[in-house]
Scaffold this motif. Sequence first.
Motif, PDB file in Angstrom:
ATOM      1  N   VAL A 145       0.847  -1.192   0.000  1.00 56.09           N
ATOM      2  CA  VAL A 145       0.000   0.000   0.000  1.00 56.09           C
ATOM      3  C   VAL A 145       0.879   1.237   0.000  1.00 56.09           C
ATOM      4  CG1 VAL A 145      -1.730   1.317   1.270  1.00 56.09           C
ATOM      5  CG2 VAL A 145      -1.896  -1.176   1.156  1.00 56.09           C
ATOM      6  N   HIS A 146       0.593   2.153  -0.912  1.00 51.80           N
ATOM      7  CA  HIS A 146       1.337   3.407  -1.030  1.00 51.80           C
ATOM      8  C   HIS A 146       0.359   4.550  -0.782  1.00 51.80           C
ATOM      9  CE1 HIS A 146       4.665   1.102  -2.845  1.00 51.80           C
ATOM     10  NE2 HIS A 146       3.676   0.422  -3.411  1.00 51.80           N
ATOM     11  N   ARG A 147       0.566   5.305   0.255  1.00 49.79           N
ATOM     12  CA  ARG A 147      -0.390   6.310   0.701  1.00 49.79           C
ATOM     13  C   ARG A 147       0.033   7.701   0.236  1.00 49.79           C
ATOM     14  NH1 ARG A 147      -3.395   3.327   4.401  1.00 49.79           N
ATOM     15  NH2 ARG A 147      -2.268   1.556   5.307  1.00 49.79           N
ATOM     16  N   GLY A 148      -0.705   8.221  -0.722  1.00 44.17           N
ATOM     17  CA  GLY A 148      -0.444   9.570  -1.204  1.00 44.17           C
ATOM     18  C   GLY A 148       0.630   9.660  -2.265  1.00 44.17           C
ATOM     19  N   ARG A 149       1.686   8.844  -2.153  1.00 41.96           N
ATOM     20  CA  ARG A 149       2.785   8.853  -3.120  1.00 41.96           C
ATOM     21  C   ARG A 149       3.483   7.512  -3.060  1.00 41.96           C
ATOM     22  NH1 ARG A 149       5.820  12.476  -5.985  1.00 41.96           N
ATOM     23  NH2 ARG A 149       8.010  11.983  -6.302  1.00 41.96           N
ATOM     24  N   TRP A 150       3.964   7.050  -4.200  1.00 40.64           N
ATOM     25  CA  TRP A 150       4.642   5.769  -4.244  1.00 40.64           C
ATOM     26  C   TRP A 150       5.884   5.807  -3.358  1.00 40.64           C
ATOM     27  CZ3 TRP A 150       2.284   1.960  -7.108  1.00 40.64           C
ATOM     28  CH2 TRP A 150       2.919   0.711  -7.105  1.00 40.64           C
ATOM     29  N   SER A 151       6.060   4.788  -2.539  1.00 43.37           N
ATOM     30  CA  SER A 151       7.193   4.758  -1.616  1.00 43.37           C
ATOM     31  C   SER A 151       7.837   3.384  -1.661  1.00 43.37           C
ATOM     32  CB  SER A 151       6.707   5.066  -0.197  1.00 43.37           C
ATOM     33  OG  SER A 151       5.741   4.099   0.215  1.00 43.37           O
ATOM     34  N   GLY A 152       9.016   3.273  -1.083  1.00 44.10           N
ATOM     35  CA  GLY A 152       9.688   1.993  -1.006  1.00 44.10           C
ATOM     36  C   GLY A 152      10.795   1.877  -2.030  1.00 44.10           C
ATOM     37  N   THR A 153      11.322   0.659  -2.158  1.00 41.52           N
ATOM     38  CA  THR A 153      12.501   0.430  -3.003  1.00 41.52           C
ATOM     39  C   THR A 153      12.158  -0.276  -4.307  1.00 41.52           C
ATOM     40  OG1 THR A 153      12.919  -1.659  -1.887  1.00 41.52           O
ATOM     41  CG2 THR A 153      13.999   0.301  -0.976  1.00 41.52           C
ATOM     42  N   ASP A 154      10.853  -0.491  -4.588  1.00 45.71           N
ATOM     43  CA  ASP A 154      10.494  -1.242  -5.795  1.00 45.71           C
ATOM     44  C   ASP A 154      10.065  -0.314  -6.922  1.00 45.71           C
ATOM     45  OD1 ASP A 154       8.203  -0.371  -4.611  1.00 45.71           O
ATOM     46  OD2 ASP A 154       7.100  -2.255  -4.820  1.00 45.71           O
ATOM     47  N   ALA A 155      10.575   0.918  -6.941  1.00 47.49           N
ATOM     48  CA  ALA A 155      10.140   1.895  -7.946  1.00 47.49           C
ATOM     49  C   ALA A 155      10.536   1.488  -9.349  1.00 47.49           C
ATOM     50  CB  ALA A 155      10.729   3.271  -7.612  1.00 47.49           C
TER      51      ALA A 155
END
Length: 209
Positions: free
Chosen positions: A198-208
Amino acid sequence: MEFAEVLRRRRMVRDYDPDQPVPPEVRERLLAHALRAPSAGFSQGWAFLVLESAAERDAFWSATTTAGAPDAWLTRMRRAPLLVVPFSDRSAYLERYAEPDKGWTDRDPAAVAARWPVPYWDVDTGMASLLMLLTAVDEGLGACFFGVPGDRVGALRAAFGVPERFSPVGCVSVGYPGDADRRSPSLRRGRRGVDEVVHRGRWSGTDAH
């Protein structure tokens, strides 16, 4: 059964008790609930092939599998007393969206591809299939959704007289779980958590990537 419990118990069942048929009233609820699925433009471009007799089920497996001794998976799956094959109908969506309130009258393949980058006829039929899976759990049965090999679709159509415009999105096997039912080894991978997907408001994390 509470809805949360249905969700918790839902899993793919791959072995069935061949001596316990699905009660007719349960079969009819499975199908009626499938029709409650959403569909784009309320197009309802789906159809369901119901196979219950031994001859019908044998014809399905003969059409969709290769010759030779069945492996362990197929041996267990062939015990399912009920098979429901959900079909999607692309033409129903094109016809519905050509009506005056939509106005997409251009049937050129490029125009269709641009307007339908996601094939909602398949998506909606898949959601109808999920409602059958959930209904099976609620009724105390097991069910499994599995695919029809692409090179066997023609044989499936021929075996049951299915018109060309209908495409199988898979098959739902239904029945009471058998003694040999076991959880898929794939489950050892574990269920991904909310924070992983789940990405809230903006894509986050290392799987971009």
